[in-house]
Design a protein around this motif. Structure first.
Motif, PDB file in Angstrom:
ATOM      1  N   SER A 255      40.711 -33.407 -38.234  1.00 48.58           N
ATOM      2  CA  SER A 255      41.801 -33.417 -39.214  1.00 48.58           C
ATOM      3  C   SER A 255      41.265 -33.206 -40.628  1.00 48.58           C
ATOM      4  CB  SER A 255      42.606 -34.711 -39.120  1.00 48.58           C
ATOM      5  OG  SER A 255      41.827 -35.818 -39.505  1.00 48.58           O
ATOM      6  N   GLU A 256      40.014 -33.604 -40.874  1.00 50.31           N
ATOM      7  CA  GLU A 256      39.381 -33.403 -42.181  1.00 50.31           C
ATOM      8  C   GLU A 256      38.629 -32.066 -42.263  1.00 50.31           C
ATOM      9  OE1 GLU A 256      36.929 -36.897 -42.508  1.00 50.31           O
ATOM     10  OE2 GLU A 256      38.640 -38.213 -42.861  1.00 50.31           O
TER      11      GLU A 256
ATOM     12  N   THR B   9      38.257 -40.944 -31.377  1.00 44.46           N
ATOM     13  CA  THR B   9      38.805 -41.216 -32.705  1.00 44.46           C
ATOM     14  C   THR B   9      38.003 -40.516 -33.791  1.00 44.46           C
ATOM     15  OG1 THR B   9      39.520 -43.365 -31.899  1.00 44.46           O
ATOM     16  CG2 THR B   9      39.478 -43.084 -34.278  1.00 44.46           C
ATOM     17  N   GLU B  10      36.680 -40.628 -33.694  1.00 43.34           N
ATOM     18  CA  GLU B  10      35.784 -40.001 -34.673  1.00 43.34           C
ATOM     19  C   GLU B  10      35.988 -38.483 -34.687  1.00 43.34           C
ATOM     20  OE1 GLU B  10      31.127 -41.015 -35.808  1.00 43.34           O
ATOM     21  OE2 GLU B  10      31.822 -41.320 -33.760  1.00 43.34           O
TER      22      GLU B  10
ATOM     23  N   THR C  16      39.319 -37.498 -36.209  1.00 44.31           N
ATOM     24  CA  THR C  16      39.277 -37.651 -37.665  1.00 44.31           C
ATOM     25  C   THR C  16      38.536 -36.481 -38.300  1.00 44.31           C
ATOM     26  OG1 THR C  16      39.371 -40.052 -37.486  1.00 44.31           O
ATOM     27  CG2 THR C  16      38.525 -39.169 -39.554  1.00 44.31           C
ATOM     28  N   TRP C  17      37.357 -36.153 -37.753  1.00 42.31           N
ATOM     29  CA  TRP C  17      36.580 -35.021 -38.284  1.00 42.31           C
ATOM     30  C   TRP C  17      37.398 -33.735 -38.222  1.00 42.31           C
ATOM     31  CZ3 TRP C  17      31.047 -35.582 -35.773  1.00 42.31           C
ATOM     32  CH2 TRP C  17      30.423 -36.727 -36.296  1.00 42.31           C
TER      33      TRP C  17
END
Length: 121
Positions: free
Chosen positions: A23-24, A16-17, A20-21
């Motif tokens: 996608s950012e 998940t982390e 997220t990283w």
């Protein structure tokens, strides 16, 4: 039981982390697997594909030594990612983490992969 990544002293990131990283656009994902794994199981889209997890050059990685690099290999039992992460630190990178789930954890989580075309015979 400690995973290879923990014993190497690197921060471990979760699926998940990492997602997220990504996608950012806060991380460069680095694949420490070999060609066979990349052809059969695949690799995380956009990952830097190292030529060799133990003997790669800084030129294969971002020029910014402060860039966040997330190394992964086959699975939590694989040592190629911590080995490559250690090499990156030796090359002067300061923000290095390990995605210990590896490509197996990524696939098991239902995340997208790309595959190398099989070599011509």
């Amino acid at each position: 039981m400690m995973s290879a990544g923990e014993t190497a002293g690197f921060k471990i990131v979760s699926t998940t982390e990492l997602n997220t990283w990504m996608s950012e656009k806060k991380v460069t994902v680095v694949d420490a697997n070999g060609t066979e794994t990349r052809t059969e199981t695949g690799y995380i889209p956009g990952a830097v594909l190292l030529t060799n997890s133990e003997a790669f050059e800084a030129s294969e990685l971002p020029a910014d030594k402060n860039a966040t690099l997330a190394f992964y290999c086959g699975s939590p039992m694989c040592s190629a990612a911590p080995t490559a992460a250690k090499k990156a630190v030796e090359l002067g990178y300061t923000n290095v983490v390990v995605y210990s789930g590896g490509i197996k954890g990524w696939v098991d989580a239902g995340m997208p992969v790309e595959k190398l075309a099989p070599a011509a015979k």
